[in-house]
Design a protein around this motif. Structure first.
Motif, PDB file in Angstrom:
ATOM      1  N   ASN A  82      12.037   1.996   3.777  1.00 34.68           N
ATOM      2  CA  ASN A  82      11.228   2.097   1.977  1.00 34.68           C
ATOM      3  C   ASN A  82      12.594   0.974   1.722  1.00 34.68           C
ATOM      4  OD1 ASN A  82      13.894   3.471   2.208  1.00 34.68           O
ATOM      5  ND2 ASN A  82      13.064   5.750   2.369  1.00 34.68           N
ATOM      6  N   GLU A 127      -5.817   8.987   4.141  1.00 38.67           N
ATOM      7  CA  GLU A 127      -4.961   8.003   2.996  1.00 38.67           C
ATOM      8  C   GLU A 127      -6.935   8.441   1.729  1.00 38.67           C
ATOM      9  OE1 GLU A 127      -6.135   4.616   5.007  1.00 38.67           O
ATOM     10  OE2 GLU A 127      -4.618   4.875   6.831  1.00 38.67           O
ATOM     11  N   SER A 162      -4.534  -0.673   5.843  1.00 38.19           N
ATOM     12  CA  SER A 162      -3.332   0.278   6.986  1.00 38.19           C
ATOM     13  C   SER A 162      -2.586  -0.856   7.686  1.00 38.19           C
ATOM     14  CB  SER A 162      -4.226   1.997   6.869  1.00 38.19           C
ATOM     15  OG  SER A 162      -4.516   2.394   6.319  1.00 38.19           O
ATOM     16  N   LYS A 182       0.474  -1.492   0.417  1.00 41.70           N
ATOM     17  CA  LYS A 182      -0.262   0.274   0.061  1.00 41.70           C
ATOM     18  C   LYS A 182       0.743   1.270  -0.060  1.00 41.70           C
ATOM     19  CE  LYS A 182      -3.257   2.219   2.728  1.00 41.70           C
ATOM     20  NZ  LYS A 182      -4.735   2.424   1.197  1.00 41.70           N
ATOM     21  N   GLU A 183       1.951   1.281   0.779  1.00 37.20           N
ATOM     22  CA  GLU A 183       3.193   2.448   0.899  1.00 37.20           C
ATOM     23  C   GLU A 183       3.876   2.362   0.548  1.00 37.20           C
ATOM     24  OE1 GLU A 183       1.895   0.663   3.617  1.00 37.20           O
ATOM     25  OE2 GLU A 183       0.049   2.261   3.979  1.00 37.20           O
ATOM     26  N   ASN A 208       6.664  -0.020   0.868  1.00 39.80           N
ATOM     27  CA  ASN A 208       7.539   0.214   2.449  1.00 39.80           C
ATOM     28  C   ASN A 208       7.152  -1.161   1.894  1.00 39.80           C
ATOM     29  OD1 ASN A 208       8.125   2.897   2.380  1.00 39.80           O
ATOM     30  ND2 ASN A 208       6.354   2.689   3.651  1.00 39.80           N
TER      31      ASN A 208
END
Length: 983
Positions: A298, A412, A322, A282-283, A285
């Motif tokens: 990251n 978000e 999340s 989602k991010e 990472n």
């Protein structure tokens, strides 16, 4: 299957369960999910004995059942296919969903399988001894390098491929030449494997697939892009963009797929659990685990955000939205990535479920499904929609958590700002029915979409004037319909009593413990409710509202002020610009005795007649206790002073209305009682400049009480001096009134020598009243008016004062009549009377000096000197006589100056005329008329003082006083510099 923790957030709900007894008794060693469509997800299970099992589940099924009811029957999940891959355990499954292919790692080999397991498997024999497998995921094209240019001849799998590479830029795929454009269109299916100390990057290259099915496993080939020197004992691996992160028992390292360079991210302690990696899509990472701590980094290996601390060691880890999902010993835990809090805990099996649990999620990071596999069963969980999560928190009275969730979802991008306002309003209503009125209003004020009309039913029962304005929206149906505050308080108190009874019986309730331990009183709750709703409406008054809603807000706000007996705010609202509906408040305010508020309200709506009638009643009945002024009540304890102050307050408010009224009947109707209380207010009413049309002087004069002499005189003075009335009738009336008052004042002055206390007291009171309106004595005002005005009848005034001692006034009047000789005789007589009084009285030198000071300029200095007594002190007369002589000399010199200036101006005008007449003007063939623009030539022309030239025809049309520019020299004189006039 157990329920979530009490008052916790419900993010995942059980969707389906499948018991593995009937299909495989082997332990599950790998798990993967592939989303086919919104209504179908494929679940792949790899077992200990090399079997690959395929299930299908619908994540949008609206009728999920609890699998604990009957574990032997599949619920909302279906078995599709299974295939035997090998004899050892399936170590890893990588899904290429876009091309509907699978890569399965088993016993060091890779197997290519179609997504539905319908075709035979293909083993990739050119790669052996593989220990770890992962596919490349990209956050964006800009963050990724194109690896197609990294391959070289030594990295191709066959001699024919190396030969074709030398001939051109094409790439061999199963014996077919594929152009670069086709590769770019169907390529980018890259993965990496670890073989011993080698890190091999491989690309699955697809040829043009037109006319071929998705399950055609011969529709492509594998190309080795690059080999990188790696490290021993790699356990897990993640490939994100250009970074490949690997884990060993010693720590975490990062490799660049472009340069092949590597570096250590961090090392692990000597005593530590096995390292694990999880890609957070989602991010974009990566989660690196050290024991029970998860560090988020990251793609470059740099930590971002905080760490996640899990309750214990874990078997497997997944991601949904999340949250990070971990599985351990038959329990599933959800942790929020940002806050690190454990949001939800679900138990899907008892202690010791027979082996480790495996969690799989959808790789796009925004999926709705999480699958957990144990040796005995497969359990599917789906993410509750955001609204359902919020509703669940609101039902559990976890309001702060609900608001926090909405704020996170808004950040978000999953929810809009309007939804945040919606939830604030919903929370406010729930708190209101829970009797937390102040907190409820705080949430109302944070809602930008809530309408003030939504609180109207809490103040006034339906039906009413504003019933149709109330939105028929009960939000999510979590609270009862709106009801008057009294009913809300009564129902809330009943709920508290029931909760106390249930608590004693051992039953838990959702009622606030504060209320259970210390039940509030009805009066306190009702007062708190009214004050809180009042605060909300006060803030709403500042917003831009439609007129009908604005009427409801102001009117109901008055209702609430009256319920609180808040007189100050009632009068403040009524006297300001408001939208109150008078018809709704008249009876209420009249019955409750708030007449001042009602008067202010009438005045603000322009109903002056009713407002004045109330002020008159209040002024008349103040002493009887009909109403009380709060300011006077708190500021003074003197009853008499309070009565006077209250009456003057009523008169002052009435005078403000009368000053703006142009209705003569209304003004004159109330003028009398206002004048009885305060004559200054009456004068302000009569002389007001605020009204549009002034009152008729004749009607006003006829209406003024003859006893109110000061009001009569001040009104006439205003007509004459301020309004510049030239009617001789008004001038004569004013002079006669002043003369009569002057006679009375002179008589009162003589009578003041009489030591009668009653008369002295009456005189003092009269003087005080006069001093409120006039700042100068009446005789002084009379003398000034007699000298300044020429429109009164001097004979009529002289007849009135003929028998009085007003000698100075008589002298002025005789002078007005042209009898200067008689004036001089009077002045001389007065001077003689002052200097040589009879009957043995002392000379009145001061009076004589005052006479000379006022009228000395009219007397002959020589005659005055002859009249002066030798006994008169020189210091008294010297200054007056010197002023008389200086005045005579000043008048003489002033006359000479005026005479000489007049002659000079005449000379200057003559010179200017001569210069204008002697001016020369040059006219040629090109000269044009400034009016008709015709050539002048030899025509007769004229020139104006502003130097404009016109032909004679235009001059006759224009006239001699107005030029072509439009300037009229008779009205707008043109002044040119002369020897007396300069620039």
């Amino acid at each position: 299957m157990a329920e979530p923790e009490p008052r916790g957030r419900t993010v995942l709900e059980p969707l389906s369960l499948f018991n593995l007894f009937g299909h495989s008794r082997a332990r599950v060693t790998s798990l993967a999910i592939s989303t086919v469509s919104d209504s179908q997800c494929l679940i792949y299970l790899g077992t200990q004995f090399g079997t690959l099992v395929l299930f299908s589940v619908n994540p949008n099924d609206q009728s999920p059942s609890d699998p604990s009811n009957n574990p032997s029957i599949p619920q909302n999940i279906s078995f599709l296919q299974k295939v035997l891959v090998g004899n050892t355990s399936v170590e890893s499954i990588q899904v290429f969903g876009e091309i509907k292919k699978l890569l399965v790692l088993l016993d060091g080999f890779l197997f290519l399988v179609d997504s539905l397991l319908l075709h035979p498997l293909k083993r990739l024999s050119f790669l052996r001894g593989i220990s770890v497998l992962t596919r490349r995921l990209r956050s964006s094209e800009s963050e990724c390098s194109n690896l197609s240019g990294l391959n070289n001849s030594s990295e191709y799998t066959s001699t024919s491929q190396r030969f074709l590479q030398k001939l051109g830029s094409g790439i061999r795929a199963n014996g077919l030449k594929t152009k670069e454009t086709a590769q770019q269109r169907f390529g980018h299916h890259v993965f990496s494997v670890v073989i011993g100390k080698r890190l091999v990057l491989v690309e699955l290259v697809l040829s043009n697939r037109v006319g071929k099915s998705d399950q055609d496993i011969d529709d492509g080939s594998f190309v080795i892009l690059k080999e990188i020197q790696c490290i021993d004992e790699v356990m897990t691996m993640v490939w994100l963009n250009d970074s490949i992160i690997v884990s060993t028992v010693n720590g975490y390292s990062l490799f660049s797929c472009v340069t092949g360079q590597s570096g250590v991210i961090f090392s692990l302690p000597d005593v530590c659990s096995l390292p694990r990696l999880k890609l957070l899509c989602k991010e974009w990472n990566v989660l690196l685990l050290v024991d029970n701590v998860g560090i988020i980094a990251n793609a470059h290996g740099q930590p971002v955000g905080g760490s996640l601390v899990f309750h214990s060691d874990l078997d497997s880890i997944g991601e949904i939205s999340s949250y990070v999902v971990i599985a351990r010993d038959g329990k599933l835990e959800l942790y929020h990535k940002k806050t690190g809090r454990c949001i939800q805990m679900i138990t899907f099996g008892g202690e010791g479920v027979g082996g480790p649990c495996i969690v799989a999620d959808e790789e796009d990071g925004s999926g709705k499904l999480v699958v957990v596999a144990t040796p005995m069963k497969v359990v599917c969980y789906r993410k509750l929609p955001s609204e359902e999560q919020i509703k669940d928190l609101l039902r559990k009275k976890n309001f702060k958590e609900a608001i926090s969730l909405v704020e996170d979802l808004e950040c978000e991008g999953e929810l809009s700002k309007d939804m945040l306002s919606f939830v604030h309003a919903q929370v406010g209503f729930l708190l209101l029915f829970d009797l937390h009125f102040e907190e409820a209003v705080n949430h109302f004020l944070q809602s930008e979409t809530m309408q003030p009309s939504e609180v109207f039913p809490f103040i006034m029962r339906d039906p009413n004037r504003w019933s149709l304005l109330v939105p028929r929206n009960r939000y999510w149906g979590l609270h009862p319909p709106p009801a008057p505050l009294e009913d809300v308080v009564d129902d809330g108190l009943m709920a508290i009593q029931r909760a106390i009874f249930l608590r004693r019986a051992g039953v838990e309730t959702v009622v606030d413990d504060t209320f259970l331990l210390n039940p509030p009183s009805r009066d306190n709750l009702l007062e708190s409710a009214i004050k809180s709703i009042t605060r909300y409406l006060e803030v709403s008054c500042e917003k831009e509202l439609i007129p009908s809603v604005k009427e409801g807000v102001d009117t109901l706000l008055m209702y609430l002020y009256r319920a609180l007996n808040n007189v100050y705010d009632m009068e403040k609202l009524a006297s300001s610009t408001n939208s109150c509906v008078v018809e709704e408040l008249e009876t209420l305010l009249d019955d409750s005795g708030h007449l001042r508020t009602l008067a202010f309200l009438y005045a603000s709506k322009g109903i002056s007649s009713k407002a004045l009638a109330i002020w008159r009643i209040l002024a008349r009945n103040y002493s009887s206790g009909l109403w009380k002024d709060p300011m006077s009540e708190s500021g003074s304890q003197d009853g008499g002073t309070s009565i006077i102050s209250g009456k003057e307050t009523a008169a002052a408010e009435a005078s403000k209305l009368l000053e703006e009224s142009s209705d003569p009947a209304l003004v004159l109707q109330h003028l009398g009682w206002v004048a009885d209380i305060n004559q200054v207010f009456a004068v302000q009413v009569l002389t007001s400049e605020k009204r549009t049309n002034q009152l008729s002087p004749d009607e006003v004069i006829a209406a003024i009480d003859p006893k109110k002499v000061e009001i009569f005189q001040r009104y006439l003075q205003w007509l004459i001096e301020d309004q510049e009335y030239s009617d001789s009738q008004f001038h004569t009336l004013y002079a006669l009134s002043l003369a009569k008052s002057a006679i009375e004042a002179f008589q009162a002055e003589i009578a003041s020598q009489n030591p009668d206390p009653r008369r002295i007291q009456e005189t003092n009171i009269s003087d005080n009243r006069i001093s409120l309106i006039f700042q100068s004595p009446v005789r002084e005002r009379l003398q000034i008016f007699l000298e300044s005005s020429d429109l009164y009848d001097p004979e009529e005034v002289l007849d009135l004062i003929e028998g009085s001692e007003l000698w100075s006034e008589k002298a002025i009047l005789y002078k007005k009549l042209g009898q200067e000789a008689l004036v001089l005789q009077i002045l001389a007589l007065l001077l003689d009377m002052y200097l040589d009084p009879q009957d043995g009285k002392e000379p009145m030198f001061k009076a004589a000096v005052r006479l000379l000071h006022n009228h000395g300029e009219s007397l002959d200095p020589l005659q005055v000197l002859e009249r002066l007594s030798p006994d008169m002190p020189l210091q008294l007369a010297s200054e007056t006589i010197l002023r008389m002589l200086r005045a005579r000399l000043h008048h003489h010199r002033q006359g000479r100056i005026v005479h000489n200036l007049s002659r000079a101006l005449g000379t200057d005008a003559s010179l200017a005329i001569l210069e204008e007449k002697s001016r020369h003007v040059q006219i040629n063939d090109e000269s044009l008329c400034d009016s008709c623009h015709a050539r002048l030539g030899t025509k007769l022309f004229a020139m104006y003082p502003d130097d404009t030239i016109v032909c004679y025809k235009c001059f006759r049309r224009q006239g001699e006083s107005t030029s072509v520019t439009g300037r009229n020299f008779k009205q707008d004189v043109l002044v040119k510099p002369g020897w007396l006039v300069t620039r």
